[in-house]
Design an enzyme around this catalytic site. Structure first.
Site: not given
Length: 329
Positions: A102, A104, A122, A180, A200
């Site tokens: 996936q 982001h 993150e 990642h 995804r």
């Protein structure tokens, strides 16, 4: 008007089920038991739409984190008070099976979505890992959009991803745009922007609980992927050093670890999130103490005075997540 006393906020974790979850959130970290065997995520501190952390202790017991942001912004956020939602989300993950590949989006892209959201940068702290566990972090050198699209179409996405075998104590920084995946056999502590936007790219050809493949977002993933940064390597704290050690410094958050001895925190007019991925720790401030066991987390409001934190023993680690900085490294 009664002055609200400063104190550490405890919240009841929100347990999320996913097809890749297991039971180590409760067996390893002491999270609340559910009737499922697919407990994948424990959201420790969150203010994101209907997903709300509820205070469990003190005069604010029963209040949602969003209520605190609206009603006690200066007390909670100090110089970070903007009137917006609490900016960070702290969670634990049990990766009983490999997660999807996936990516982001960043803030600019996410703000154009319907409904709009924050982007998602993150960082992961590896709590536990099996010897054959893998982390996929970033694209291999020379992989551009065309190469990634071809690998996805041929069902060989993992062939263009950088991967490594992680160990407990590793930290991995995943800026928005990084392709990642977390592999099987990992337990992870994660700090991220308060966002639930995930595209995804590949799901290992598996099906969901309904027997159907889970939706993919290939074009969006290709649009937001970073084709420049390349492989992402793990970072490590020095277990022999005392005091706070910086693991990640970026404009979204700062992540630090305490691996030995004791240190000071708070008293600086900004919030701090604390979580204990292994061992235990004790927090002391004027005339009061609070103990943190493995897997427990607290939010220190900006109004907190300076506190002393002491690790339980040499096998303990405490993580602190703080507001972001502009002098990122």
């Amino acid at each position: 008007m009664t002055t609200l006393p400063p104190y550490p906020l405890r919240f009841r974790p929100l347990i999320k089920q996913r097809i890749w979850g297991g039971n180590r959130l409760r067996t390893l970290l002491g999270k609340p038991a559910t009737e499922q065997n697919s407990d994948a995520e424990s959201w420790e501190v969150v203010d994101h739409g209907d997903d709300q952390s509820i205070v469990q202790n003190g005069p604010l017991a029963g209040k949602a984190l969003a209520d605190l942001v609206r009603q006690h912004a200066t007390w909670l956020l100090g110089k970070e008070a903007t009137g917006a939602a609490f900016p960070l989300l702290l969670k634990y993950l049990d990766c009983n099976r490999v997660l999807s590949v996936q990516v982001h989006p960043d803030d600019t892209y996410a703000a154009r979505m319907d409904p709009p959201d924050l982007g998602k940068t993150e960082a992961w702290y590896v709590v536990a890992a099996e010897p054959d566990s893998l982390i996929y972090a970033g694209l291999k050198r020379g992989v551009g959009r065309q190469e990634l699209a071809k690998a996805v179409a041929e069902g060989q996405t993992d062939s263009v991803l950088h991967s490594f075998h992680p160990a407990a104590g590793d930290c991995v920084f995943i800026p928005a745009g990084t392709v990642h995946a977390l592999g099987e056999g990992l337990v992870i502590a994660e700090i991220q922007q308060s966002s639930d936007t995930t595209f995804r790219l590949f799901d290992w050809n598996r099906v969901g609980d309904d027997g159907q493949p889970r939706p993919l977002h290939i074009e969006r993933s290709l649009d937001v992927s970073d084709y420049v940064a390349g492989p992402i390597a793990p970072r490590h704290a020095d277990r022999s050093k005392t005091g706070w050690q910086s693991l990640v410094r970026c404009d979204k958050f700062v992540l630090r670890s305490l691996e030995r001895g004791e240190a000071e925190i708070a008293g600086d007019d900004q919030f701090h999130l604390l979580t204990c991925p292994r061992g235990g720790a004790t927090l002391r401030w004027p005339s009061q103490t609070l103990s943190l066991r493995r897997g427990e987390s607290v939010l220190l409001p900006a109004a907190m005075p300076s506190c002393n934190v002491t690790l339980q023993d040499g096998d303990s680690t405490l993580l602190a997540a703080d507001p972001g900085v502009t002098d990122s490294v």
